[in-house]
Design an enzyme around this catalytic site. Structure first.
Site: not given
Length: 443
Positions: A149, A243
């Site tokens: 991430d 996201d």
């Protein structure tokens, strides 16, 4: 490290990260804990998911990765002596390696999560500055996949320039996909592969390649720093947006963004529109179907994100669609489907609510897959006209022939033989639904 110079099918050359054992050739298939459980994870939930992948027949269809997302470690910090991340003993009493043993015993692979920052998105220890230590830990534990991430980045390691990612997650307006209010834009010709973001991800790539284990590398930098330009030389997939959520508006928006990136997708490297939300939220069955079909036709990683021990039959049927999975995993043709007509909008329109509605792609078997989307909120008719499909329009035609072209067509959802279809195939679609046609030989 072995490198292969490839062409991403049409326009964009890329250096691809090639592994001698073939891992990463085609897009990943698996399951991830985040969309299902967020931080509420433990060994039992991970092993249960692995067992369900086997019991539900998903393993037989190619799903193989069982991925632990954020929140798996002790939050207070690393081991003060070894500097290693410590698996949470309450969540994982036998460590990550204990889960890996159980997952591997099922013939599956285990994935884990970290971030190219000081902390993960949920505030747990991350890997910036500890890449070699963590890569070695992951290898020793039996890890096969790393999702990496982009949280916890210190200010001194942020990029000096800002890249345009036309995504609503930052609240900006992007007329036709442009960043009219972009500040600190890079000068023309700037090489984003030299940016600090790229370097943070390259450091983990090099660490993973140095260990004695193949670990699939999934970049998650949300499209920042023009990751499409260097992602294929760095990892096996790269997130191209913020996201996903279990809403049709967000699914349509990401599909629209990714539709303009299809020239970057080919063997060894794929833009990643984020994990699947099939089975989550209040998505209708047509929306679940469209979501999965678009992701499969774009050859995105297909990472399931719903609790498999409670999945209903209709959602499992979508995730188990053999024709789409066969297209997705074609080991001879790496390119995805491309939009050939936008439908609702003029071609090449950037519209977060109405992505391209007509897609087609070839297969090594000679069949052509054609997808038609109804992006509108009511029942509409969509027509696949053979003369408009790039892979079909010149197939077997005779000059000056007035005879209508016919092809053998199968419905990819039902398996129904639709017979010899002349000229075009027309269908009424529910709101946000798709038709997927498998077009065979002429008739």
């Amino acid at each position: 490290m072995r490198w292969l110079l490839t062409s991403s099918a049409l326009l964009v050359p890329a250096a691809a990260l090639v592994r001698p054992d073939g891992v990463g050739l085609t897009p990943a298939l698996g399951w991830n804990s985040w969309n299902a459980y967020s931080c509420d994870i433990d060994a039992d939930k991970i092993v249960t998911a692995a067992n369900e992948v086997v019991n539900l027949g998903l393993k037989d269809l190619g799903y193989e990765y069982i991925n632990i997302d954020d929140c798996w470690s002790v939050k207070s910090g690393r081991n003060t002596t070894t500097k290693r991340i410590i698996p949470d003993p309450d969540k994982f009493p036998n460590g990550i390696s204990g889960v890996a043993d159980q997952v591997h015993a099922l013939g599956l692979k285990l994935g884990i999560y970290s971030s190219a920052g000081l902390t993960t998105c949920a505030g747990y220890p991350a890997s910036l500055g500890y890449e070699e230590i963590d890569a070695q830990s992951f290898a020793e534990w039996g890890i096969d996949y790393l999702k990496y991430d982009n949280c916890g980045v210190p200010t001194n390691l942020t990029d000096q320039y800002t890249y345009c990612v036309p995504d609503s997650t930052d609240g900006s307006n992007y007329p036709n996909g442009t960043c009219v209010n972009l500040t600190d834009a890079a000068p023309q010709g700037y090489d984003w592969a030299t940016s600090t973001t790229a370097k943070r991800y390259q450091r983990m790539r090099d660490a993973l390649l140095s260990v004695n284990r193949t670990i699939l590398y999934s970049l998650c930098d949300w499209g920042q720093a023009d990751v499409n330009a260097w992602g294929n030389a760095t990892g096996n997939s790269w997130r191209m947006s913020g996201d996903i959520t279990a809403t049709w508006s967000r699914i349509a928006e990401i599909a629209n963004e990714n539709s303009f990136l299809m020239n970057y997708a080919n063997f060894w490297g794929y833009p990643d529109p984020d994990m699947l939300e099939v089975g989550n939220g209040n998505l209708t069955l047509p929306e679940n179907r469209a979501h999965f079909a678009l992701w499969a036709m774009m050859k995105a990683p297909l990472i399931i994100g719903t609790p498999l021990d409670s999945i209903d039959t209709s959602h499992l049927t979508i995730l188990s669609n053999k024709p789409l999975l066969t297209f997705h995993q074609d080991a001879v043709i790496g390119r995805p489907a491309y939009p050939y007509k936008w439908g609702y909008n003029p071609d090449w329109t950037f519209d977060p609510e109405h992505p391209a509605e007509y897609w087609s792609g070839p297969t090594s078997s000679g069949e052509v897959f054609v997808l038609m989307l109804n992006s509108e909120g009511e029942v509409k008719t969509r027509s696949a006209v053979w003369e408009e499909v790039p892979e079909l329009k010149d197939r077997g035609t005779k000059k000056n022939s007035k005879e209508k072209k016919g092809f053998k067509v199968t419905d990819a959802w039902t398996g129904k033989d639709l017979g010899c279809v002349k000229d075009k195939y027309e269908v009424k679609l529910q709101a946000h639904d798709v038709a997927v046609l498998v077009v065979g030989g002429q008739c």
